[in-house]
Design a protein around this motif. Structure first.
Motif, mmCIF file in Angstrom:
data_model
loop_
_atom_site.group_PDB
_atom_site.id
_atom_site.type_symbol
_atom_site.label_atom_id
_atom_site.label_comp_id
_atom_site.label_asym_id
_atom_site.label_seq_id
_atom_site.Cartn_x
_atom_site.Cartn_y
_atom_site.Cartn_z
ATOM 1 N N ASP A 145 -13.286 2.836 -2.342
ATOM 2 C CA ASP A 145 -12.539 3.138 -1.107
ATOM 3 C C ASP A 145 -13.179 2.459 0.099
ATOM 4 N N ASP A 160 -8.040 -8.878 1.379
ATOM 5 C CA ASP A 160 -8.163 -8.846 2.834
ATOM 6 C C ASP A 160 -7.062 -9.686 3.468
ATOM 7 N N SER A 215 -7.587 -1.639 -6.165
ATOM 8 C CA SER A 215 -8.851 -2.359 -6.261
ATOM 9 C C SER A 215 -9.136 -2.763 -7.699
ATOM 10 N N PHE A 267 -9.970 -4.160 2.077
ATOM 11 C CA PHE A 267 -10.263 -2.952 1.311
ATOM 12 C C PHE A 267 -10.678 -3.371 -0.102
ATOM 13 N N LEU A 310 -5.761 3.388 -3.420
ATOM 14 C CA LEU A 310 -6.683 2.290 -3.136
ATOM 15 C C LEU A 310 -7.514 1.958 -4.361
ATOM 16 N N LEU A 327 -13.296 0.262 3.231
ATOM 17 C CA LEU A 327 -12.418 -0.245 4.281
ATOM 18 C C LEU A 327 -13.265 -1.012 5.278
#
Length: 425
Positions: free
Chosen positions: A203, A165, A6, A183, A2, A205
């Motif tokens: 991270d 998203d 990101s 995320f 993740l 969510l």
């Protein structure tokens, strides 16, 4: 994984923003780009000299008369490449603690739409955890001078994020259903007593679901994030050094204390529920949220508000009650277990850290409620004026929503008068 995605999407979104700004004028002639804007000229008067008022943690607190907390101007470009692909860039210029150019970009994302039911976005976006997520800066869009601080300012640190998203939407019965998953990560500069702090969450969510039918709407949301960075807090660094100097056989409570105050990787969670009802002339809106933290410095709490409005031709009268309360009781400022064999001098040194712990815990403690009344006047189709008077009662050691200029000795009652002019263009 993740974290890698990101970072990649964040870099990709910035390239989109730059490319969009450069090419916007070239595409404008083909009607692919639509520009819009919004602005607020807001004046406040805060009657407290000890507590500075700010609309969220990212702006400086002000006492007396000030134009800074609410005034802003925003511009937005919507770029339509084809029926499936589009991009949105929104820049908001206002008084901020972090004046890096990129931080004035509130939104910058690329979107792909599929079969009218699915939307996929990547870039910098608003965190969809409350009703005003997409238009919090657009004062024209809601009746109050600003969103209620007890609910909205408390989560302002995570109001935007970099990531991706997905949105699913469809008609269900007589209404319309939307489900969103996201995320990413976010960072911000926020104000604390006497200093500014760099904060970063990763991270992240997020999930939200909403259903709208005729005159009412309900929604629920969830956020889970980990603290990656929390500035360079010298007081906590002193505590870490002391724990390293005194081994567990002298200070058995030291490792436990270190775990309590170590922020790295500590989870923060938020749960929200909301309801809106608009049956002209009456308007009702309420939201409630619960925050849960695994880091003692950020305490658990419950927050919310309820607003009632009445529309009389061009004027809407409203009242709003908002509050935030810590949950789980007062956290201990004890330094923990000390070995009975420890010399008196060492015991005295360890005991001297208790005031420091108390100060750290109090800096983030929030306990207050606010009652406000006001009126919104529709001056023209593109301009409204608002007058609002708020009276906040802040409990002992519950001042974290304010910029503390001088630590009050006891609870405080603060009055804030706001006069705003909002327009869209």
């Amino acid at each position: 994984m993740l974290k890698f995605l990101s970072a990649y999407l964040s870099t990709f979104s910035y390239l989109i923003i730059l490319n969009t700004l450069v090419s916007a004028n070239a595409m404008a002639s083909d009607d692919m780009v639509k520009f819009s804007g919004f602005a607020t000229l807001g004046a406040i008067y805060n009657d407290s000299e000890e507590l500075g008022f700010h609309s969220n943690y990212k702006v400086a607190g002000k006492t007396g008369f000030s134009l800074a907390p609410d005034s802003l101007i925003g511009t937005q470009a919507n770029i339509k490449f084809n029926p499936q692909w589009d991009a949105v860039v929104q820049a908001v210029f206002r008084d901020k603690l972090d004046d890096k150019v990129l931080n004035y970009i509130d939104v910058g994302f690329l979107r792909y739409s599929l079969a009218k039911r699915w939307e996929f976005r990547a870039g910098r976006m608003n965190t969809d955890i409350y009703f005003l997520s997409e238009y919090r800066s657009v004062g024209y869009a809601y009746p109050w001078a600003r969103p209620p601080s007890e609910f909205y300012a408390h989560v302002s640190t995570v109001s935007q994020f970099q990531g991706a998203d997905v949105l699913y939407k469809r008609s269900v019965g007589e209404g319309f259903l939307q489900v969103k998953l996201a995320f990413g990560e976010t960072e911000a500069v926020i104000g604390r007593p006497g200093t500014k702090v760099d904060v970063k969450f990763d991270d992240m969510l997020m999930a939200s679901i909403s259903y709208q039918q005729n005159k009412w709407q309900v929604r629920a949301s969830f956020l889970d994030a980990k603290i990656q960075e929390f500035g360079d807090d010298q007081d906590l660094a002193v505590l870490d050094q002391a724990i390293e100097q005194f081994p567990p056989y002298i200070w058995p409570g030291g490792p436990v204390l270190k775990e309590r105050f170590d922020y790295h990787g500590k989870k923060q969670q938020f749960y929200g529920l909301g309801y809106q009802y608009d049956n002209d002339p009456w308007i009702v809106q309420l939201e409630i949220g619960a925050s849960h933290s695994l880091w003692d410095i950020i305490q658990d709490n419950v927050s919310g508000y309820v607003s009632l409005g009445y529309q009389a031709e061009d004027i809407t009268y409203f009242s709003i009650l908002s509050a935030i309360e810590p949950t789980g009781g007062t956290l201990s400022d004890s330094i923990g277990e000390i070995s009975p064999a420890a010399p008196a001098e060492i015991v005295a040194i360890l005991k001297s850290f208790e005031p420091l712990l108390r100060e750290q815990l109090n800096q983030s403690r929030i306990k207050q409620h606010t009652f406000g009344v006001g009126a919104k006047w529709q001056v023209s189709p593109t301009m409204i004026a608002k007058l609002q008077v708020d009276r906040s009662v802040v409990a002992d050691n519950g001042f974290a929503l304010w910029q503390v200029n001088t630590q009050p000795d006891s609870s405080q009652t603060v009055n804030v008068v706001s006069l705003n002019v909002n327009w869209i263009f």
